[in-house]
Design an enzyme around this catalytic site. Structure first.
Site, PDB file in Angstrom:
ATOM      1  N   HIS A 132       0.873  -1.181   0.000  1.00 43.98           N
ATOM      2  CA  HIS A 132       0.000   0.000   0.000  1.00 43.98           C
ATOM      3  C   HIS A 132       0.914   1.235   0.000  1.00 43.98           C
ATOM      4  O   HIS A 132       2.023   1.190   0.538  1.00 43.98           O
ATOM      5  CB  HIS A 132      -0.830  -0.057   1.288  1.00 43.98           C
ATOM      6  N   ASP A 211       3.327  -4.498   8.053  1.00 41.37           N
ATOM      7  CA  ASP A 211       2.102  -3.705   7.953  1.00 41.37           C
ATOM      8  C   ASP A 211       0.928  -4.678   8.068  1.00 41.37           C
ATOM      9  O   ASP A 211       0.595  -5.376   7.116  1.00 41.37           O
ATOM     10  CB  ASP A 211       2.083  -2.958   6.611  1.00 41.37           C
ATOM     11  N   GLN A 214      -4.374  -5.015   7.198  1.00 42.09           N
ATOM     12  CA  GLN A 214      -5.375  -6.001   6.783  1.00 42.09           C
ATOM     13  C   GLN A 214      -5.193  -7.300   7.554  1.00 42.09           C
ATOM     14  O   GLN A 214      -6.162  -7.986   7.867  1.00 42.09           O
ATOM     15  CB  GLN A 214      -5.266  -6.284   5.275  1.00 42.09           C
ATOM     16  N   LYS A 237     -10.264  -0.593  10.358  1.00 52.53           N
ATOM     17  CA  LYS A 237     -10.536  -1.809   9.565  1.00 52.53           C
ATOM     18  C   LYS A 237     -10.896  -2.973  10.498  1.00 52.53           C
ATOM     19  O   LYS A 237     -11.443  -3.971  10.068  1.00 52.53           O
ATOM     20  CB  LYS A 237      -9.314  -2.176   8.730  1.00 52.53           C
ATOM     21  N   CYS A 375      -4.694   2.251  -3.736  1.00 52.69           N
ATOM     22  CA  CYS A 375      -3.447   2.780  -3.135  1.00 52.69           C
ATOM     23  C   CYS A 375      -2.292   1.803  -3.345  1.00 52.69           C
ATOM     24  O   CYS A 375      -1.424   1.661  -2.468  1.00 52.69           O
ATOM     25  CB  CYS A 375      -3.612   3.095  -1.649  1.00 52.69           C
TER      26      CYS A 375
HETATM   27  C1  LIG Z   1      -2.340  -2.829   3.721  1.00 50.71           C
HETATM   28  C2  LIG Z   1      -2.659  -1.432   4.178  1.00 50.71           C
HETATM   29  N1  LIG Z   1      -1.706  -0.700   4.751  1.00 50.71           N
HETATM   30  C3  LIG Z   1      -1.937   0.539   5.191  1.00 50.71           C
HETATM   31  C4  LIG Z   1      -3.160   1.129   5.045  1.00 50.71           C
HETATM   32  C5  LIG Z   1      -3.360   2.514   5.538  1.00 50.71           C
HETATM   33  O1  LIG Z   1      -4.320   2.572   6.575  1.00 50.71           O
HETATM   34  P1  LIG Z   1      -4.678   4.005   7.171  1.00 50.71           P
HETATM   35  O2  LIG Z   1      -5.155   4.840   6.012  1.00 50.71           O
HETATM   36  O3  LIG Z   1      -5.751   3.739   8.172  1.00 50.71           O
HETATM   37  O4  LIG Z   1      -3.434   4.550   7.761  1.00 50.71           O
HETATM   38  C6  LIG Z   1      -4.195   0.412   4.428  1.00 50.71           C
HETATM   39  C7  LIG Z   1      -5.520   1.032   4.191  1.00 50.71           C
HETATM   40  O5  LIG Z   1      -6.193   0.735   3.225  1.00 50.71           O
HETATM   41  C8  LIG Z   1      -3.933  -0.908   3.987  1.00 50.71           C
HETATM   42  O6  LIG Z   1      -4.891  -1.637   3.407  1.00 50.71           O
END
Ligand SMILES: Cc1ncc(COP(=O)(O)O)c(C=O)c1O
Length: 417
Positions: A132, A211, A214, A237, A375
């Site tokens: 992401h 990270d 998910q 999430k 993203c």
């Molecule tokens: C794999 C992953 N990492 C990071 C993020 C970023 O999350 P946030 O916008 O809540 O910081 C997301 C959000 O879609 C994601 O799916």
């Protein structure tokens, strides 16, 4: 049975808990809502809403500083959530949990605090092609500040990381490997423990960051077993509120890191000549924290615990198998992401129809899906795509949601193909 899909025929039907989610009663264009965008942000159960509501109605005050009862009670409740988060992800101590605004801020914190302090020009960091943007851009900013090299582990056509190339990508200047637990665009579940083991076997001083934005929703996480140095996730999430994220960091690492932001609540003493800082985690939590959101996150974790993570995983993988079969029966539909281990995300295109148009027709049918690059522009480029349509399932999803999606897609094909 689809490649890699587990036989989960006996999974308990968790969609009986749909009633717990008032947001699912909304309508779109006069139609009952079919909510298939939980990977972007999940609906919230009543227990989360009422926990946040009662903080604001029945004993709200700022925390950490008040000598009076309601402030002290709320401080205790807030700090209890830190312990709960630690237990939820298997962290040895509550002090290793830093509250942030979201996963994005947690990664930026590591980049600007640890990275800026300990990395220097010529050092290398390794990311993967499925990240992401939240796990790409903070490292690019750091790269441009100090002159790092970013190296990228590629994915194959099934959407799995090509782990055999890890050995070639790691080198004597590698300082960090940062990668996602689950791909938000394809659903691929990465073998996190194995990746960390391979990295540490190559050089135990390489720092790892996972990270789990998910991952934490779909798999039981144990940072101690995974052996990672950092792990981040985001509350919204995980059926919790927006505005709250988590950084787990090993105690020794957090203690070696300078503050990320300055302000109240993170200092021991301040004079115009010199300021001294608190120990972690408070060192990284400048200003009034997201008090109500932390309480909401605690309630979300209790909720997920009460249902059981393994039951959630079984139910979602059963639905994923049903959804995969249903979509594969649609002519001209291409599914992306065929990893052996996959979370409940269905990413697809239909020949001759732009995903944006698909999204608009589905919207008219009351079906909420995500359309775009998710993203993950580098991953989309790797797959030769601009965009996909993504349907993501959660514990409250059911077969009707999948049927409504399929009906909407047939309508789109009739109108547009
Ligand atoms: C794999 C992953 N990492 C990071 C993020 C970023 O999350 P946030 O916008 O809540 O910081 C997301 C959000 O879609 C994601 O799916």
């Amino acid at each position: 049975m689809v490649r890699g899909m587990r036989n989960t025929v006996s999974a308990a039907d968790l969609s009986v808990y749909r009633e717990d989610f008032p947001g699912l009663r909304a309508t779109m264009h006069g139609k009952a809502l079919t909510f298939l965008d939980s990977a972007a942000s999940a609906q919230k159960p009543e227990v989360v809403l009422s926990a946040m509501d009662s903080v604001l109605r029945e004993g709200y005050a700022n925390i950490h500083r008040g000598l009076y009862e309601i402030s002290q009670n709320l401080t205790a409740d807030f700090e209890a959530v830190r312990g709960k988060v630690a237990r939820f992800i298997g962290a040895p101590a509550a002090g290793e949990i830093v509250f942030t605004r979201n996963a994005t801020e947690a990664i930026n914190l590591v980049a600007q605090s640890w990275g800026k302090t300990y990395l220097c020009a010529g050092d290398e960091i390794v990311l993967t092609e499925m990240e992401h943007h939240a796990n790409i851009v903070p490292w690019q900013i750091l790269r441009d500040q100090i002159g790092l090299t970013i190296r990228v582990l590629p994915v194959d056509d099934d959407g799995e990381l090509i782990l055999d190339q890890l050995g070639d990508i790691l080198g004597p200047r590698t300082r960090l490997v940062s990668f996602t637990y689950v791909s938000n665009a394809l659903g691929t579940v990465n073998p996190v423990g194995e990746i960390v083991r391979r990295v540490k076997a190559y050089n135990p001083d390489i720092v790892t960051l996972v990270d789990a934005s998910q991952g934490v929703v779909h798999r039981r996480i144990d940072v101690s077993a995974l052996g990672t140095d950092f792990l981040v996730f985001t509350g919204h999430k995980l059926y919790g509120p927006t505005g709250i994220g988590v950084l787990y960091g090993r105690k020794m690492l957090l203690e070696s890191m300078p503050p990320y932001q300055g302000g109240g609540d993170m200092i021991e003493s301040v004079s115009f000549e010199r300021t001294t800082f608190k120990s972690p985690p408070q060192r990284f939590e400048a200003g009034t924290p997201p008090i109500v959101e932390v309480i909401g996150l605690g309630a979300a974790i209790d909720y997920v615990w009460s249902l059981g993570l393994s039951d959630i995983e079984s139910w979602e993988s059963r639905l994923l198998a049903i959804g995969t079969n249903a979509l594969e029966s649609i002519e001209g539909l291409r599914l992306y992401g065929r990893a052996r281990d996959k979370a409940s995300i269905l990413s697809f295109t239909i020949d001759g129809i732009h995903p944006g148009d698909l999204g608009m027709i589905l919207d008219q049918c009351g079906v909420a899906v995500r359309v775009g690059h998710h993203c993950c522009m580098p991953l989309m480029r790797r797959l030769g795509l601009d965009a996909t349509c993504r349907a993501s399932l959660a514990l409250y999803s059911n077969e009707d949601d999948i049927n409504n999606l399929v009906t909407g897609l047939h309508k789109a094909i009739r109108l547009l193909a």
